[in-house]
Structure formats: structure tokens, C-alpha cells
Design a protein around this motif. Sequence first.
Motif, PDB file in Angstrom:
ATOM      1  N   PRO A  82     -43.464 -11.317 -65.576  1.00  0.00           N
ATOM      2  CA  PRO A  82     -42.177 -11.873 -66.763  1.00  0.00           C
ATOM      3  C   PRO A  82     -41.489 -13.132 -66.014  1.00  0.00           C
ATOM      4  N   LEU A  83     -42.461 -13.798 -64.538  1.00  0.00           N
ATOM      5  CA  LEU A  83     -41.627 -14.846 -64.138  1.00  0.00           C
ATOM      6  C   LEU A  83     -42.261 -15.849 -64.933  1.00  0.00           C
ATOM      7  N   ALA A  84     -42.903 -15.976 -66.146  1.00  0.00           N
ATOM      8  CA  ALA A  84     -43.649 -16.964 -66.451  1.00  0.00           C
ATOM      9  C   ALA A  84     -42.887 -16.864 -67.729  1.00  0.00           C
ATOM     10  N   LEU A  85     -42.856 -15.364 -68.418  1.00  0.00           N
ATOM     11  CA  LEU A  85     -41.573 -15.241 -69.897  1.00  0.00           C
ATOM     12  C   LEU A  85     -39.809 -16.545 -69.375  1.00  0.00           C
ATOM     13  N   ALA A  86     -40.164 -16.390 -67.930  1.00  0.00           N
ATOM     14  CA  ALA A  86     -38.850 -16.568 -68.136  1.00  0.00           C
ATOM     15  C   ALA A  86     -39.069 -17.636 -67.597  1.00  0.00           C
ATOM     16  N   VAL A  87     -39.283 -18.805 -67.185  1.00  0.00           N
ATOM     17  CA  VAL A  87     -39.801 -19.630 -67.008  1.00  0.00           C
ATOM     18  C   VAL A  87     -39.961 -20.438 -68.647  1.00  0.00           C
ATOM     19  N   ALA A  88     -40.711 -20.114 -69.777  1.00  0.00           N
ATOM     20  CA  ALA A  88     -41.202 -20.115 -70.794  1.00  0.00           C
ATOM     21  C   ALA A  88     -39.827 -20.303 -72.049  1.00  0.00           C
ATOM     22  N   ALA A  89     -38.533 -19.476 -71.192  1.00  0.00           N
ATOM     23  CA  ALA A  89     -37.914 -18.849 -71.937  1.00  0.00           C
ATOM     24  C   ALA A  89     -36.048 -20.145 -71.818  1.00  0.00           C
ATOM     25  N   GLU A  90     -36.537 -20.512 -70.213  1.00  0.00           N
ATOM     26  CA  GLU A  90     -35.868 -22.239 -70.313  1.00  0.00           C
ATOM     27  C   GLU A  90     -36.212 -23.313 -70.940  1.00  0.00           C
ATOM     28  N   TRP A  91     -37.586 -23.368 -71.440  1.00  0.00           N
ATOM     29  CA  TRP A  91     -37.890 -24.354 -71.840  1.00  0.00           C
ATOM     30  C   TRP A  91     -37.576 -24.125 -73.598  1.00  0.00           C
ATOM     31  N   SER A 103     -30.414 -27.371 -65.351  1.00  0.00           N
ATOM     32  CA  SER A 103     -30.482 -26.302 -66.472  1.00  0.00           C
ATOM     33  C   SER A 103     -31.585 -24.846 -66.000  1.00  0.00           C
ATOM     34  N   MET A 104     -32.505 -26.390 -65.644  1.00  0.00           N
ATOM     35  CA  MET A 104     -34.055 -25.144 -65.016  1.00  0.00           C
ATOM     36  C   MET A 104     -34.117 -24.094 -63.387  1.00  0.00           C
ATOM     37  N   HIS A 105     -33.461 -23.313 -63.402  1.00  0.00           N
ATOM     38  CA  HIS A 105     -33.069 -23.424 -62.032  1.00  0.00           C
ATOM     39  C   HIS A 105     -34.576 -22.426 -61.594  1.00  0.00           C
ATOM     40  N   GLY A 155     -37.928 -18.046 -52.457  1.00  0.00           N
ATOM     41  CA  GLY A 155     -36.574 -17.482 -53.212  1.00  0.00           C
ATOM     42  C   GLY A 155     -35.807 -17.380 -52.289  1.00  0.00           C
ATOM     43  N   PHE A 156     -35.885 -15.996 -51.840  1.00  0.00           N
ATOM     44  CA  PHE A 156     -34.439 -16.238 -50.790  1.00  0.00           C
ATOM     45  C   PHE A 156     -34.002 -17.360 -49.742  1.00  0.00           C
ATOM     46  N   SER A 157     -34.972 -18.208 -49.989  1.00  0.00           N
ATOM     47  CA  SER A 157     -34.063 -19.539 -49.445  1.00  0.00           C
ATOM     48  C   SER A 157     -33.408 -20.464 -50.192  1.00  0.00           C
ATOM     49  N   PHE A 158     -33.185 -20.465 -51.150  1.00  0.00           N
ATOM     50  CA  PHE A 158     -32.503 -20.807 -52.675  1.00  0.00           C
ATOM     51  C   PHE A 158     -31.801 -20.417 -52.565  1.00  0.00           C
ATOM     52  N   ALA A 214     -12.910 -25.728 -64.491  1.00  0.00           N
ATOM     53  CA  ALA A 214     -13.784 -26.015 -63.763  1.00  0.00           C
ATOM     54  C   ALA A 214     -14.203 -24.811 -62.375  1.00  0.00           C
ATOM     55  N   HIS A 215     -13.059 -24.677 -62.023  1.00  0.00           N
ATOM     56  CA  HIS A 215     -13.524 -23.037 -61.023  1.00  0.00           C
ATOM     57  C   HIS A 215     -14.888 -22.072 -61.296  1.00  0.00           C
ATOM     58  N   ASP A 216     -14.090 -21.640 -63.127  1.00  0.00           N
ATOM     59  CA  ASP A 216     -15.237 -20.442 -63.472  1.00  0.00           C
ATOM     60  C   ASP A 216     -17.024 -21.274 -63.775  1.00  0.00           C
ATOM     61  N   LEU A 217     -16.810 -22.992 -63.891  1.00  0.00           N
ATOM     62  CA  LEU A 217     -17.455 -23.883 -63.682  1.00  0.00           C
ATOM     63  C   LEU A 217     -18.590 -23.444 -62.254  1.00  0.00           C
ATOM     64  N   ASN A 218     -18.073 -24.105 -61.760  1.00  0.00           N
ATOM     65  CA  ASN A 218     -18.609 -23.764 -59.775  1.00  0.00           C
ATOM     66  C   ASN A 218     -19.178 -22.657 -59.909  1.00  0.00           C
ATOM     67  N   GLN A 219     -18.532 -21.191 -60.430  1.00  0.00           N
ATOM     68  CA  GLN A 219     -19.389 -20.374 -60.133  1.00  0.00           C
ATOM     69  C   GLN A 219     -20.320 -19.885 -61.439  1.00  0.00           C
ATOM     70  N   GLN A 220     -20.706 -19.777 -62.931  1.00  0.00           N
ATOM     71  CA  GLN A 220     -21.787 -19.827 -63.515  1.00  0.00           C
ATOM     72  C   GLN A 220     -22.525 -20.207 -62.712  1.00  0.00           C
ATOM     73  N   GLU A 221     -22.575 -21.937 -62.155  1.00  0.00           N
ATOM     74  CA  GLU A 221     -23.505 -22.971 -61.942  1.00  0.00           C
ATOM     75  C   GLU A 221     -24.631 -22.544 -60.719  1.00  0.00           C
ATOM     76  N   MET A 222     -23.283 -21.426 -59.345  1.00  0.00           N
ATOM     77  CA  MET A 222     -23.854 -20.532 -58.782  1.00  0.00           C
ATOM     78  C   MET A 222     -24.072 -19.356 -59.174  1.00  0.00           C
ATOM     79  N   GLN A 223     -24.183 -18.312 -59.848  1.00  0.00           N
ATOM     80  CA  GLN A 223     -24.820 -17.633 -60.371  1.00  0.00           C
ATOM     81  C   GLN A 223     -26.358 -17.742 -61.188  1.00  0.00           C
ATOM     82  N   ALA A 224     -26.647 -18.648 -61.540  1.00  0.00           N
ATOM     83  CA  ALA A 224     -27.600 -19.712 -62.156  1.00  0.00           C
ATOM     84  C   ALA A 224     -28.438 -19.976 -61.493  1.00  0.00           C
TER      85      ALA A 224
END
Length: 260
Positions: free
Chosen positions: A81-90, A101-103, A202-205, A250-260
Motif C-alpha cells: 500500500p505504501l509503494a502504491l501511494a508513493v507511485a501515486a505521488e509521482w 508535494s510528495m511527503h 512516521g510518528f516523529s514526522f 493563507a490559513h486554509d493553505l497552511n491547514q492543507q499543508e499540515m494535513q498532507a
Amino acid sequence: MILNIFADILPKCLAFNRATGNFNKKLCYQILLIPNRHYAALKRFYRRTGILNSDGKFEITLDQRKLKTPKGNPFIINSEPLALAVAAEWDAQKEKIWQSSMHLTALCSTAIDNPNNLTKSDLVQHIMSYLDTDTVLFQSSEADELYELQIQEWEPILKWFCKRYDVKLEAARDISGPTISHETKNVLTKHLSSFNFWAVHGFSFGVEALKSVILTLCCTDRHISVEKAVLLSCLEEEFQSGHWGRVEWAHDLNQQEMQA
């Protein structure tokens, strides 16, 4: 990327202007004029992405090329699942590759390369260092609307957390901070140490993003959603925005970045 820079600097601008009672929009908009030459994106050089499976180990492919880490190590992970998610990012990259954008790619690369030569124990201790200054454990010192909001939103989370992990934690209302027993720290340290290196990374991040061990663990335990965790970590900012107003997107952008 320039939007990410703006969203990172903006909260500092807001904090300053709340103290003065004024919001300097001109100053914040000038931030948008910062040159972006240090963040040039690469052109997309591949047409298709995919994954290869060999004995339970997965690699990501970009056309016929195998993805590698910044250090040149093979990008090999043990989770499909993680490999598929990374491939989806690319695959989600369009004409240009925005690596910021590829966290998941960044997390995996850091775990593989381990540039600071950290052990799992090092990461656990790093995570636990956030507990003494956990966002949820610091409440407003004034009997005001913010304090009431914190009680309403944070108190149920804290009670659930203490019951879930059988620990004792109480929020503080002064700058000295909460008093956390060694027993509580040992329980949480043992829990985090039960995961493998990749999971602890991952927890650390997550803890670094939310500034909260409590919210991160509540999120990974599926007690609250990612969106809720981000909202609770920015509760004071949201409260202040309700009084001083939001800065357009700006605030919405900050929240979206944190969620990502």
C-alpha cells in the motif's frame, strides 16, 4: 513552493500584529514577491509509474527506471500500500515535479538514507521530548473564551488518551508547564518502542507537524481524523482568526499543508 513559504511565514506576521492590534497586509503581500529561484522544479521526464514486487519488497518505477533516494540508494519498501501511494505521488506530478508535494516519498527516502544515522531509540526520545511542551497540555491562563474553547475541545481528547494508555496527564495554565511523571513517560516510551523504525520515523514526522504527541497518537489510533487533529493543533490560531479575520486563502493553505 512560494505559497508554502508564505504560509510558513504568515503565522509569525499574524502573531506580531495581534500584539499591536493591527494587521499589516502590505507586509504579508510583499512576502509573495520573494524570488523563487531556489525552488525550481524539474520537468517531468517519465510517462508512467509502477511498482515491482520481489519477495515482499517493493520498488517504484518511472518508465523503465527504478526510483532511488537522494543518496542513490535503491528505493525499496516492505509495504505494498505504501509503494502504491508513493507511485501515486509521482504519477500525480504534471509537467513539473514538485518534490515538496510528495511527503511520503520524502519520508521513505529519509528512512532509507537515515542521513543523521539515528536509531529507533533516538527517534523515540526525540518524540518524547515534545510531551513536556505538548500543545494540548498548555491552556490559556485567562478565564476567557479561548480557555473555554480549549476545555471544550481538548479536555475530551486528554481524558480519552489517559484512559487509552493508562497514564496520568493534566494540562497546565501557566508558563511553568505540566508535571509529567516518569511512569507516564515510561509507558509511552515503551509503546512507541514497540513499533519498527519506519513507523517510529512516521510518528516523529507527525509529532513535529502537530507539536503534539497526544494528538498524533489519537490520530494513529483512529480516535480522531487527520483533519480534526490539525484543527485541534491550531486551535488558538483558529480562535484568533475568528476575532481578527482570516487572510483570504493563507490559513486554509497552511491547514492543507499540515494535513498532507
